[in-house]
Design a protein around this motif. Structure first.
Motif, PDB file in Angstrom:
ATOM      1  N   GLU A 628      -2.585  29.049 -16.598  1.00  0.00           N
ATOM      2  CA  GLU A 628      -2.928  28.017 -17.573  1.00  0.00           C
ATOM      3  C   GLU A 628      -4.059  28.491 -18.480  1.00  0.00           C
ATOM      4  N   SER A 629      -3.850  28.278 -19.756  1.00  0.00           N
ATOM      5  CA  SER A 629      -4.880  28.518 -20.764  1.00  0.00           C
ATOM      6  C   SER A 629      -4.761  27.405 -21.786  1.00  0.00           C
ATOM      7  N   GLU A 630      -5.749  27.285 -22.632  1.00  0.00           N
ATOM      8  CA  GLU A 630      -5.705  26.215 -23.631  1.00  0.00           C
ATOM      9  C   GLU A 630      -4.501  26.383 -24.538  1.00  0.00           C
ATOM     10  N   GLU A 631      -4.233  27.641 -24.927  1.00  0.00           N
ATOM     11  CA  GLU A 631      -3.079  27.907 -25.786  1.00  0.00           C
ATOM     12  C   GLU A 631      -1.783  27.529 -25.079  1.00  0.00           C
ATOM     13  N   ARG A 632      -1.666  27.932 -23.826  1.00  0.00           N
ATOM     14  CA  ARG A 632      -0.441  27.685 -23.070  1.00  0.00           C
ATOM     15  C   ARG A 632      -0.242  26.197 -22.802  1.00  0.00           C
ATOM     16  N   ALA A 633      -1.330  25.484 -22.434  1.00  0.00           N
ATOM     17  CA  ALA A 633      -1.225  24.049 -22.170  1.00  0.00           C
ATOM     18  C   ALA A 633      -0.795  23.298 -23.423  1.00  0.00           C
ATOM     19  N   SER A 634      -1.362  23.677 -24.550  1.00  0.00           N
ATOM     20  CA  SER A 634      -0.997  23.031 -25.809  1.00  0.00           C
ATOM     21  C   SER A 634       0.469  23.290 -26.154  1.00  0.00           C
ATOM     22  N   LEU A 635       0.904  24.522 -25.920  1.00  0.00           N
ATOM     23  CA  LEU A 635       2.290  24.871 -26.232  1.00  0.00           C
ATOM     24  C   LEU A 635       3.263  24.094 -25.359  1.00  0.00           C
ATOM     25  N   LYS A 636       2.936  23.942 -24.087  1.00  0.00           N
ATOM     26  CA  LYS A 636       3.815  23.186 -23.192  1.00  0.00           C
ATOM     27  C   LYS A 636       4.036  21.777 -23.720  1.00  0.00           C
ATOM     28  N   GLU A 637       2.940  21.135 -24.145  1.00  0.00           N
ATOM     29  CA  GLU A 637       3.070  19.759 -24.626  1.00  0.00           C
ATOM     30  C   GLU A 637       3.866  19.718 -25.924  1.00  0.00           C
ATOM     31  N   GLN A 638       3.638  20.678 -26.792  1.00  0.00           N
ATOM     32  CA  GLN A 638       4.384  20.708 -28.057  1.00  0.00           C
ATOM     33  C   GLN A 638       5.884  20.885 -27.803  1.00  0.00           C
ATOM     34  N   LEU A 639       6.212  21.822 -26.928  1.00  0.00           N
ATOM     35  CA  LEU A 639       7.624  22.099 -26.660  1.00  0.00           C
ATOM     36  C   LEU A 639       8.299  20.939 -25.938  1.00  0.00           C
ATOM     37  N   ALA A 640       7.530  20.186 -25.170  1.00  0.00           N
ATOM     38  CA  ALA A 640       8.110  19.074 -24.413  1.00  0.00           C
ATOM     39  C   ALA A 640       8.726  18.038 -25.350  1.00  0.00           C
ATOM     40  N   PHE A 641       8.074  17.769 -26.482  1.00  0.00           N
ATOM     41  CA  PHE A 641       8.621  16.797 -27.433  1.00  0.00           C
ATOM     42  C   PHE A 641       9.997  17.251 -27.931  1.00  0.00           C
ATOM     43  N   PRO A 672      -0.382  17.359 -18.319  1.00  0.00           N
ATOM     44  CA  PRO A 672      -1.600  16.632 -17.897  1.00  0.00           C
ATOM     45  C   PRO A 672      -1.340  15.140 -17.740  1.00  0.00           C
ATOM     46  N   ALA A 673      -2.118  14.505 -16.879  1.00  0.00           N
ATOM     47  CA  ALA A 673      -1.974  13.056 -16.659  1.00  0.00           C
ATOM     48  C   ALA A 673      -2.171  12.311 -17.977  1.00  0.00           C
ATOM     49  N   GLY A 674      -1.276  11.397 -18.224  1.00  0.00           N
ATOM     50  CA  GLY A 674      -1.380  10.596 -19.433  1.00  0.00           C
ATOM     51  C   GLY A 674      -0.970  11.327 -20.687  1.00  0.00           C
ATOM     52  N   SER A 675      -0.248  12.427 -20.549  1.00  0.00           N
ATOM     53  CA  SER A 675       0.165  13.215 -21.703  1.00  0.00           C
ATOM     54  C   SER A 675       1.054  12.397 -22.631  1.00  0.00           C
ATOM     55  N   ALA A 676       0.817  12.584 -23.918  1.00  0.00           N
ATOM     56  CA  ALA A 676       1.643  11.885 -24.907  1.00  0.00           C
ATOM     57  C   ALA A 676       3.104  12.315 -24.792  1.00  0.00           C
ATOM     58  N   ALA A 677       3.328  13.575 -24.411  1.00  0.00           N
ATOM     59  CA  ALA A 677       4.698  14.059 -24.269  1.00  0.00           C
ATOM     60  C   ALA A 677       5.417  13.355 -23.133  1.00  0.00           C
ATOM     61  N   THR A 678       4.693  13.021 -22.081  1.00  0.00           N
ATOM     62  CA  THR A 678       5.315  12.313 -20.976  1.00  0.00           C
ATOM     63  C   THR A 678       5.692  10.891 -21.404  1.00  0.00           C
ATOM     64  N   GLN A 728      -1.035   7.172 -14.781  1.00  0.00           N
ATOM     65  CA  GLN A 728      -1.340   6.663 -16.121  1.00  0.00           C
ATOM     66  C   GLN A 728      -0.086   6.299 -16.898  1.00  0.00           C
ATOM     67  N   VAL A 729       1.004   6.978 -16.596  1.00  0.00           N
ATOM     68  CA  VAL A 729       2.260   6.714 -17.307  1.00  0.00           C
ATOM     69  C   VAL A 729       3.116   5.694 -16.568  1.00  0.00           C
ATOM     70  N   LEU A 730       2.857   5.505 -15.285  1.00  0.00           N
ATOM     71  CA  LEU A 730       3.698   4.627 -14.465  1.00  0.00           C
ATOM     72  C   LEU A 730       3.803   3.210 -15.014  1.00  0.00           C
ATOM     73  N   PRO A 731       2.705   2.584 -15.452  1.00  0.00           N
ATOM     74  CA  PRO A 731       2.840   1.212 -15.965  1.00  0.00           C
ATOM     75  C   PRO A 731       3.801   1.125 -17.151  1.00  0.00           C
ATOM     76  N   GLU A 732       3.731   2.099 -18.035  1.00  0.00           N
ATOM     77  CA  GLU A 732       4.629   2.078 -19.196  1.00  0.00           C
ATOM     78  C   GLU A 732       6.081   2.221 -18.752  1.00  0.00           C
ATOM     79  N   LEU A 733       6.318   3.110 -17.783  1.00  0.00           N
ATOM     80  CA  LEU A 733       7.675   3.298 -17.272  1.00  0.00           C
ATOM     81  C   LEU A 733       8.181   2.027 -16.617  1.00  0.00           C
ATOM     82  N   MET A 734       7.324   1.369 -15.812  1.00  0.00           N
ATOM     83  CA  MET A 734       7.750   0.121 -15.148  1.00  0.00           C
ATOM     84  C   MET A 734       8.062  -0.953 -16.164  1.00  0.00           C
ATOM     85  N   LYS A 735       7.237  -1.041 -17.221  1.00  0.00           N
ATOM     86  CA  LYS A 735       7.474  -2.059 -18.246  1.00  0.00           C
ATOM     87  C   LYS A 735       8.819  -1.821 -18.933  1.00  0.00           C
TER      88      LYS A 735
END
Length: 816
Positions: A628-641, A672-678, A728-735
């Motif tokens: 994990e690096s900052e570059e790699r973490a950012s890329l994972k989230e970008q690619l997830a979308f 990461p917990a609460g990721s916008a991509a999730t 952090q994402v569970l409430p949104e999923l349940m709703k």
């Protein structure tokens, strides 16, 4: 050896070992006449002497007898009859009768348990007169070959007198020296000539005659001598094997020594064809024997002589050819490469010698697998119909002895590699890797041009390519064992590993079965590459670029190109998709983003599920990688979308559910917990599920357990996410789930609730279980308050939505 004793008719054994089962003029037919017909034929032949007349039906009687040669036994009285016919002064025989009569005498002498020396002497006297004083008027190729065969057979009979054997040998030598031109145009007679020589070679008389006889192999070095061909060469090889086996069996050390002189004579006379094949025969016989006593030293000397001779043939060929790997139209070079490779393949174990190693490599790449020649002919045909490749030419190659021996030739080639000079190894390795690159490029063009129009031709050329793939795999395994598991490990083996991996990607299309050797080689080189980041990057950058994959090239102007129909290219990309995950942690983020990601997302939309799943697996490997690096973490989230967009857009038409499910699971576990991509993933999945559920049939919910509908699969994935997404994402999923469930028909609500009850009850997550229990109770209550299942959700546009039910929903959302 037992083999020699069991060879009743040497000429037939030679033909079978040369891949030539054709019959000769003497009648090798396997048909069989009835006993009555055979008896009648002998009776009619006796009538020729009674009436002193030879009629056409008597010629037919001879043919009837020869048609049953496999079961025919010619006894002494019948042999005397044949000799009487041949020596009768008043009988005028047609020329066709003489070879047939001699063949029957040959059957007699080979099948007789112990023919009397008196009758042998009489037969030799008759034969001698026929082949000397009368030969000029009766001269035919068939008579010469039958005469040589019979003379050799007589000299091989143990009970024959030594003077008789010498007479046979002298006459045989003289006939071949003076009349060999007669049989030169007739390949069908060569086996008989060689068999006669073979019998004579194993004659028990003084070796002086053996030496004279051996020199007759030199007729293949004369311009007007017999044609040099693979079939004739293999007969020479097995003739020599048969003779040497006989010498070993009889412990004839003197003859073994003389045979070394024979090889040297062929070498001095510049007869490479006969020399190569005779040397191969010597090696084959020696490798199959177990000499003892004084014979060990003699065998060793003969082996060294044979290896030296075939090495000299290979060396001269390389020196006299401008580029032994790249010649065209040189029939002599072509023939000699095949002869050398077949002689070594059938000869067996041979010590490592540089010319042999280079010659074997050249033979494999140009003669055993002449793919470049075939491909260019096919491609030329698209521009000039007059150069069209004859399909029969490919079929003939598939049936050729050289191609059928490809496995044995490859084995000898790999054995030579182990002890070869490092400089030669590098030369040959580069030739093999270049061959793979060219194979990929040319077959890709040919496949795109011929598929759908010349499918049978394409299948046949692929049979040759599949065999070439096996050669590449076996050779690569030898390279990995030698270079990657030895002292060379410290000498930067990464370049070799990269070359093997890239080569495997080029030939992946031809891998039809799962080979242990293939997997061993891949594991060996991947283990080397994954230890070095620079090597990983080099391998990745060897992939065809996104532009190359999707854009038609100049050669494709005549076809309607679609990247997903390019099977050869797809197989190559699939290899990369499978290998890259093994060292994904060493791939820098910018390299993954620039090179891999575009191709990965492109092939997620491939109609072949296997290919699409491999793309999803690559995404999973990247998202799950621990480095994990900052570059790699950012890329994972970008690619997830984009991953979610791409996957759901192709579902269920192209996107394989298993691949997408693994990708979603990896995404929600590793971001990461609460990721916008999730959050985006959850919302997108719910929307896609709603869309699919709106189109299901009325009985869908009643048949839930037996369904494999895309809608059901997505619903099950969403329910599994309850246990996977972070808190952090569970409430949104349940709703979102609650809203979707309440909107379902009553049968749908009950089905989903029945799925949720055991899942929540069996959960051992003490953190989220209390929340899930409360949530499930609320969802169940809301569903029980809804009649249609669609009038509960606030803001759905349903004017009949009751304020009470909306208030329940609002309180539920507030609790979440």
């Amino acid at each position: 050896m037992a083999r020699q004793a069991n060879t009743l008719f040497l000429e037939e054994w030679l033909r079978s070992n040369s891949g030539n089962s054709g019959s000769n003029s003497g009648g090798d037919s396997s048909s069989s006449s009835s006993a009555r017909a055979i008896i009648q034929a002998w009776a009619e032949l006796r009538d020729t002497l009674t009436h002193q007349s030879f009629q056409p039906h008597h010629l037919q009687s001879l043919r009837i007898l020869l048609d049953s040669r496999a079961s025919l036994h010619v006894a002494d009285p019948q042999a005397k009859l044949l000799l009487s016919i041949l020596s009768a002064r008043n009988l005028i025989l047609p020329l066709e009768a003489y070879p047939l009569l001699l063949r029957l005498l040959y059957i007699w002498v080979r099948k007789s348990f112990r023919p009397t020396s008196v009758l042998i002497d009489s037969a030799v006297e008759v034969l001698s007169r026929l082949l000397t004083t009368e030969f000029g008027s009766k001269k035919t190729p068939e008579l010469l070959s039958e005469g040589v065969l019979l003379l050799g057979a007589f000299s091989f009979v143990p009970s024959a007198a030594e003077t008789t054997k010498k007479l046979c040998l002298e006459l045989l030598c003289r006939l071949l020296e003076d009349e060999y031109r007669l049989v030169s145009p007739y390949d069908g007679l060569i086996a008989d000539i060689l068999a006669g020589i073979g019998y004579a070679l194993c004659c028990s008389v003084n070796v002086h005659y053996v030496r004279s006889l051996n020199a007759l192999l030199g007729i293949w070095g004369k311009e007007d001598g017999p044609r040099a061909s693979i079939s004739n060469g293999l007969m020479i090889l097995h003739l020599v094997e048969w003779a040497i086996s006989g010498f070993l069996k009889l412990h004839s050390q003197e003859k073994l020594l003389q045979f070394a002189e024979v090889l040297e004579t062929l070498k001095e006379k510049g007869n490479p064809f006969a020399l190569a094949m005779a040397s191969g025969g010597v090696l084959r016989a020696l490798n199959r024997s177990e000499p003892s006593g004084q014979a060990v030293q003699i065998v060793s000397r003969l082996r060294i002589s044979a290896e030296s001779c075939i090495e000299s043939v290979a060396r001269d060929l390389i020196l006299n050819t401008r580029d032994v790997f790249n010649y065209s139209g040189d029939c002599t070079t072509s023939l000699m490469l095949r002869c050398i490779s077949l002689a070594l393949a059938r000869g067996g174990s041979v010590s490592s010698r540089p010319p042999l190693f280079i010659s074997l490599a050249a033979a494999l790449l140009t003669e055993i697998f002449p793919l470049r020649y075939f491909y260019y002919r096919m491609l030329e045909a698209t521009h000039d119909r007059t150069t069209r490749l004859d399909h029969n030419e490919i079929k003939e190659h598939l049936n050729s002895v050289a191609f059928r021996e490809a496995g044995s030739i490859t084995a000898v080639f790999c054995n030579q590699y182990v002890s070869a000079d490092e400089k030669d190894k590098v030369i040959v390795e580069n030739k093999i890797w270049g061959f793979c690159q060219e194979l990929y490029s040319l077959h890709r063009q040919v496949a795109l041009l011929l598929r759908g129009t010349e499918d049978e031709l394409l299948r046949d050329i692929e049979k040759i390519a599949e065999s070439a793939f096996l050669m590449v795999v076996v050779f690569s395994l030898s390279v990995t064992k030698h270079k990657l598991n030895s002292k060379f490990l410290s000498e930067a083996p990464n370049e070799t590993s990269l070359s093997i991996l890239v080569s495997f990607s080029c030939v992946e299309y031809f891998r039809r079965i799962r080979l242990p050797e293939y997997m061993d080689a891949v594991r060996g080189v991947v283990g080397s590459v994954q230890e070095d980041e620079a090597s990983c990057i080099s391998f990745i950058e060897s992939m065809p670029s996104y532009t190359d994959l999707t854009s038609p090239h100049e050669f494709l102007q005549k076809v309607e190109y679609a990247w997903f129909k390019d099977e050869v290219q797809t197989a190559r990309v699939l290899f990369y998709l499978r290998v890259i995950p093994t060292f994904i942690e060493h791939v820098p983020g910018h390299v993954f983003s620039r090179v891999i990601a575009p191709i990965m997302f492109l092939y997620m939309g491939h109609p072949n599920g296997k290919v699409a799943r491999a793309s999803h697996s690559l995404f999973v490997a990247f998202v799950s990688s621990g480095k994990e690096s900052e570059e790699r973490a950012s890329l994972k989230e970008q690619l997830a979308f984009y991953y979610i967009q791409r996957s759901l857009a192709g579902y269920p038409d192209f996107t394989p559910f298993e691949g997408m499910a693994s990708g979603v699971a990896a995404l929600v576990r590793n971001l990461p917990a609460g990721s916008a991509a999730t959050f985006y993933c959850v919302h997108s999945l719910v929307e896609k599920t709603k869309k699919l559920c709106s189109n299901v049939k009325a009985d869908f919910w009643k048949n839930w357990q037996g369904e494999s509908d895309p809608c059901k699969k997505l619903l099950e994935l969403l329910l599994r996410l309850i246990s996977l997404v972070d808190i952090q994402v569970l409430p949104e999923l349940m709703k979102l789930l609650a809203q979707m469930i309440v909107e379902l028909p009553k049968d749908g609500q009950n089905t989903i609730l029945n799925e949720l009850y055991p899942q929540v009850a069996e959960s051992d997550d003490v953190t989220r279980k209390p929340t899930l229990v409360s949530w499930l109770q609320s969802v169940s209550y809301l569903c029980s308050q809804s009649e249609s299942g669609s009038a509960v959700v606030k803001g759905t546009g349903n004017e009949e939505s009751s304020p009470a039910k909306s208030s329940i929903w609002d309180r539920f959302i507030a609790r979440l």
